[in-house]
Design an enzyme around this catalytic site. Structure first.
Site, short mmCIF file in Angstrom:
data_model
loop_
_atom_site.label_atom_id
_atom_site.label_comp_id
_atom_site.label_asym_id
_atom_site.label_seq_id
_atom_site.Cartn_x
_atom_site.Cartn_y
_atom_site.Cartn_z
N PHE A 2 0.85 -1.18 0.00
CA PHE A 2 0.00 0.00 0.00
C PHE A 2 0.89 1.25 0.00
O PHE A 2 2.11 1.15 0.08
CB PHE A 2 -0.91 0.01 1.22
CG PHE A 2 -1.74 -1.25 1.34
CD1 PHE A 2 -2.97 -1.35 0.73
CD2 PHE A 2 -1.27 -2.34 2.07
CE1 PHE A 2 -3.73 -2.51 0.82
CE2 PHE A 2 -2.01 -3.51 2.17
CZ PHE A 2 -3.25 -3.59 1.54
N SER A 41 -6.70 -7.90 -1.11
CA SER A 41 -6.23 -7.25 0.11
C SER A 41 -6.73 -5.81 0.16
O SER A 41 -6.62 -5.08 -0.83
CB SER A 41 -4.71 -7.26 0.17
OG SER A 41 -4.21 -8.57 0.28
N CYS A 48 -3.51 -4.85 6.69
CA CYS A 48 -3.78 -5.59 5.46
C CYS A 48 -4.68 -6.78 5.78
O CYS A 48 -4.30 -7.69 6.52
CB CYS A 48 -2.46 -6.08 4.85
SG CYS A 48 -2.67 -7.03 3.34
N THR A 50 -7.88 -9.64 4.22
CA THR A 50 -8.34 -10.35 3.03
C THR A 50 -9.86 -10.30 2.93
O THR A 50 -10.56 -10.59 3.90
CB THR A 50 -7.89 -11.82 3.09
OG1 THR A 50 -6.46 -11.87 3.16
CG2 THR A 50 -8.35 -12.58 1.86
N ALA A 64 -7.51 -12.51 12.60
CA ALA A 64 -6.78 -13.50 13.40
C ALA A 64 -6.56 -12.96 14.81
O ALA A 64 -6.52 -11.75 15.03
CB ALA A 64 -5.44 -13.81 12.74
N HIS A 102 1.30 -4.26 7.75
CA HIS A 102 1.70 -5.11 8.87
C HIS A 102 1.98 -4.20 10.06
O HIS A 102 3.08 -3.67 10.21
CB HIS A 102 2.94 -5.93 8.51
CG HIS A 102 2.75 -6.80 7.32
ND1 HIS A 102 3.80 -7.34 6.61
CD2 HIS A 102 1.62 -7.23 6.69
CE1 HIS A 102 3.33 -8.06 5.61
NE2 HIS A 102 2.01 -8.01 5.64
N THR A 147 4.26 12.47 7.78
CA THR A 147 5.64 12.86 8.05
C THR A 147 5.77 13.27 9.51
O THR A 147 4.97 14.05 10.03
CB THR A 147 6.05 14.04 7.15
OG1 THR A 147 5.91 13.64 5.79
CG2 THR A 147 7.49 14.43 7.41
#
Length: 203
Positions: A2, A41, A48, A50, A64, A102, A147
């Site tokens: 991404f 995704s 991220c 599914t 999960a 992640h 930033t």
């Protein structure tokens, strides 16, 4: 992969979390499902996930236990707003920075101050994450590429322009809110290279 450029703000329609298994979210949207396929995704608050089911105006994702432990998704309720970004398509311009989806951990918003039309936001994070956070470097907060404007031993600052306030959920968030943090992957690669170099020199 991404970019941290949020495409739209979605709304939680169903939140089945805190279960032993089958934790799911159903998210209302306008754009994210426009070209969706099962197994695609989509980044939800920078995570991220599914696509397991979808219609024209919603999609579902499974969560999960590791995802619930490491992110703020377990705190979402029906009506909560979330940042959405589809995976980067080949050939598109690369805005933002490399965002994997992640999440490394969470932070807490501890200050919000006006700065002209912008907002100066301060976020406190664990010291284990601060080692990767540097002034003028990149960071993803709930999936938004931003930033870093300043750092302390346990926090960092952001300048949120009016456009970002309108286009991402950080414009709605309050002091005390929990946010997902993904540090720049390049910093972690550099750390790993240096660690292995030191190990080789010591042998």
């Amino acid at each position: 992969m991404f970019t941290g450029i949020v495409e739209e703000i979605g709304t939680i329609l169903v939140a089945n979390t805190g279960l032993e298994r089958d934790n799911t979210l159903r998210i209302g949207c306008k754009l994210a499902t426009s070209d969706a396929q099962l197994g695609d995704s989509i980044a939800v608050n920078g995570v991220c996930l599914t696509v397991t089911a979808f219609e024209t105006d919603w999609f579902e994702v499974g969560l999960a236990p590791e995802t619930l432990r490491r992110t703020n998704l377990g705190e979402l309720k029906v009506g909560s707003s979330v940042n959405l970004e589809r995976a980067l398509a080949a050939g598109r311009r690369m805005g933002g920075h490399y965002v994997q989806g992640h999440v490394d951990g969470t932070g807490e918003i501890i200050a919000i101050e006006p700065d002209g039309e912008s907002k100066a936001i301060t976020i406190r994070v664990a010291s284990a994450l601060m080692r990767y956070i540097v002034e003028k470097g990149f960071i993803a907060v709930d999936g938004t590429s931003l930033t870093i404007t300043r750092t302390t031993d346990d926090s960092f600052g952001l300048a949120i322009i009016a456009h970002t306030q309108a286009w991402a959920i950080i414009g709605q968030q309050q002091i005390g809110d929990t946010v997902n943090i993904e540090v720049d992957i390049l910093a972690k690669y550099v750390e790993n290279i240096v660690r292995f170099d030191r190990k080789l020199l010591a042998e």
